[in-house]
Design a protein around this motif. Structure first.
Motif, short mmCIF file in Angstrom:
data_model
loop_
_atom_site.label_atom_id
_atom_site.label_comp_id
_atom_site.label_asym_id
_atom_site.label_seq_id
_atom_site.Cartn_x
_atom_site.Cartn_y
_atom_site.Cartn_z
N ASP A 91 0.82 -1.21 0.00
CA ASP A 91 0.00 0.00 0.00
C ASP A 91 0.85 1.26 0.00
O ASP A 91 0.54 2.23 -0.70
CB ASP A 91 -0.94 0.01 1.20
CG ASP A 91 -2.02 -1.05 1.11
OD1 ASP A 91 -2.20 -1.64 0.02
OD2 ASP A 91 -2.67 -1.30 2.14
N HIS A 142 2.19 1.80 -3.46
CA HIS A 142 1.12 2.27 -4.34
C HIS A 142 0.87 3.77 -4.15
O HIS A 142 0.78 4.51 -5.13
CB HIS A 142 -0.17 1.48 -4.08
CG HIS A 142 -1.34 2.02 -4.85
ND1 HIS A 142 -1.52 1.76 -6.19
CD2 HIS A 142 -2.37 2.81 -4.48
CE1 HIS A 142 -2.62 2.36 -6.61
NE2 HIS A 142 -3.15 3.00 -5.58
N TRP A 143 0.75 4.21 -2.92
CA TRP A 143 0.42 5.61 -2.67
C TRP A 143 1.60 6.56 -2.87
O TRP A 143 1.40 7.77 -3.00
CB TRP A 143 -0.17 5.77 -1.28
CG TRP A 143 -1.55 5.18 -1.24
CD1 TRP A 143 -1.93 4.02 -0.64
CD2 TRP A 143 -2.73 5.69 -1.89
NE1 TRP A 143 -3.26 3.77 -0.86
CE2 TRP A 143 -3.78 4.79 -1.64
CE3 TRP A 143 -2.98 6.81 -2.66
CZ2 TRP A 143 -5.07 4.97 -2.11
CZ3 TRP A 143 -4.28 7.00 -3.15
CH2 TRP A 143 -5.29 6.09 -2.87
#
Length: 69
Positions: free
Chosen positions: A60, A63-64
């Motif tokens: 995550d 991804h961010w």
């Protein structure tokens, strides 16, 4: 999913007497040789969950910071 079914199948094949056996642990890095086999199984499940959560967090975060950023 298949691996989870294999793990569950392996655990279902263990009798209550085997789960309570003491002395099956051979890990030289801190496990107590007097722990029951069921304690090892609980530890493995906890460690797997812990490391899977770390992987998800890193996924995550990547991804961010690289994809959605």
């Amino acid at each position: 999913r298949n691996q989870a079914l294999r793990w569950r199948g392996a655990l279902e094949g263990i009798s209550a007497e085997e789960l309570d056996q003491v002395g099956r642990l051979q890990n030289p890095y801190g496990s107590d040789p007097e722990d029951r086999f069921v304690d090892l199984i609980a530890w493995v499940n906890t460690e797997f969950t812990h490391h899977a959560a770390e992987i998800a967090c890193l996924r995550d975060l990547y991804h961010w910071t690289h994809v959605a950023g």
